[in-house]
Design a protein around this motif. Sequence first.
Motif, PDB file in Angstrom:
ATOM      1  N   SER A   1       0.829  -1.202   0.000  1.00  0.00           N
ATOM      2  CA  SER A   1       0.000   0.000   0.000  1.00  0.00           C
ATOM      3  C   SER A   1       0.870   1.262   0.000  1.00  0.00           C
ATOM      4  O   SER A   1       0.596   2.211  -0.738  1.00  0.00           O
ATOM      5  CB  SER A   1      -0.927  -0.018   1.220  1.00  0.00           C
TER       6      SER A   1
ATOM      7  N   SER B   1       2.516   1.489  -3.435  1.00  0.00           N
ATOM      8  CA  SER B   1       1.528   1.872  -4.452  1.00  0.00           C
ATOM      9  C   SER B   1       1.177   3.340  -4.339  1.00  0.00           C
ATOM     10  O   SER B   1       1.046   4.034  -5.356  1.00  0.00           O
ATOM     11  CB  SER B   1       0.255   1.022  -4.301  1.00  0.00           C
ATOM     12  N   ALA B   2       0.998   3.824  -3.116  1.00  0.00           N
ATOM     13  CA  ALA B   2       0.677   5.242  -2.921  1.00  0.00           C
ATOM     14  C   ALA B   2       1.803   6.116  -3.453  1.00  0.00           C
ATOM     15  O   ALA B   2       1.560   7.166  -4.053  1.00  0.00           O
ATOM     16  CB  ALA B   2       0.422   5.520  -1.445  1.00  0.00           C
ATOM     17  N   GLU B   3       3.040   5.688  -3.254  1.00  0.00           N
ATOM     18  CA  GLU B   3       4.185   6.473  -3.718  1.00  0.00           C
ATOM     19  C   GLU B   3       4.228   6.544  -5.241  1.00  0.00           C
ATOM     20  O   GLU B   3       4.490   7.589  -5.818  1.00  0.00           O
ATOM     21  CB  GLU B   3       5.496   5.888  -3.184  1.00  0.00           C
ATOM     22  N   THR B   4       3.950   5.442  -5.896  1.00  0.00           N
ATOM     23  CA  THR B   4       4.014   5.454  -7.357  1.00  0.00           C
ATOM     24  C   THR B   4       2.799   6.133  -7.975  1.00  0.00           C
ATOM     25  O   THR B   4       2.829   6.476  -9.153  1.00  0.00           O
ATOM     26  CB  THR B   4       4.148   4.026  -7.926  1.00  0.00           C
ATOM     27  N   ALA B   5       1.731   6.320  -7.192  1.00  0.00           N
ATOM     28  CA  ALA B   5       0.548   7.010  -7.705  1.00  0.00           C
ATOM     29  C   ALA B   5       0.774   8.514  -7.787  1.00  0.00           C
ATOM     30  O   ALA B   5       0.053   9.217  -8.493  1.00  0.00           O
ATOM     31  CB  ALA B   5      -0.661   6.714  -6.820  1.00  0.00           C
ATOM     32  N   ILE B   6       1.790   9.008  -7.077  1.00  0.00           N
ATOM     33  CA  ILE B   6       2.100  10.439  -7.099  1.00  0.00           C
ATOM     34  C   ILE B   6       2.990  10.705  -8.308  1.00  0.00           C
ATOM     35  O   ILE B   6       4.045  10.088  -8.450  1.00  0.00           O
ATOM     36  CB  ILE B   6       2.843  10.858  -5.810  1.00  0.00           C
ATOM     37  N   PRO B   7       2.579  11.600  -9.189  1.00  0.00           N
ATOM     38  CA  PRO B   7       3.434  11.861 -10.366  1.00  0.00           C
ATOM     39  C   PRO B   7       4.766  12.488  -9.952  1.00  0.00           C
ATOM     40  O   PRO B   7       4.821  13.272  -8.997  1.00  0.00           O
ATOM     41  CB  PRO B   7       2.618  12.842 -11.204  1.00  0.00           C
TER      42      PRO B   7
END
Length: 147
Positions: A135, A138-144
């Motif tokens: 989680s 995933s949250a880190e890679t969701a940030i452009p």
Amino acid sequence: MFFLKELPSQQMVEAFAAPCGADPAQITGALVMMRRASLLIRRLDGYFAAHGLSQLRFLVLIVIDREPERQSLTPNEIAQRIDISKPVLSRTLHALEQDSLIQLAASRTDGRSKEVFLTAEGRQRLHDLLPGYFSILSAETAIPAAD
């Protein structure tokens, strides 16, 4: 490990990079990436600390667990896979053994070597941590990424 708390101004980067022949935009991009990585590592450290582990201890558990054809690894194999020194690995393995998350046993094929096994408790702890770990990633890679 250091933490890049505050990024230098663009003016400062230009003043230092240009005389060295470096592209200030590339230097700024690398500094932003280092800052982002620092924040991610800090977040992961907090997550593992809240669950009684460190990132290193987690990595040792997952390295052993991800070998589908094997039940154990030697300390040398673990050290090579996560690129840490043998003294640091020895201390980490000792701590994991004291917490009953791994078991060290003499190798069946080489009497001078040991094998490191996950215990049922170690495997359970690892699998309990994976959803939160993924989680966070995933949250880190969701940030452009900043340009």
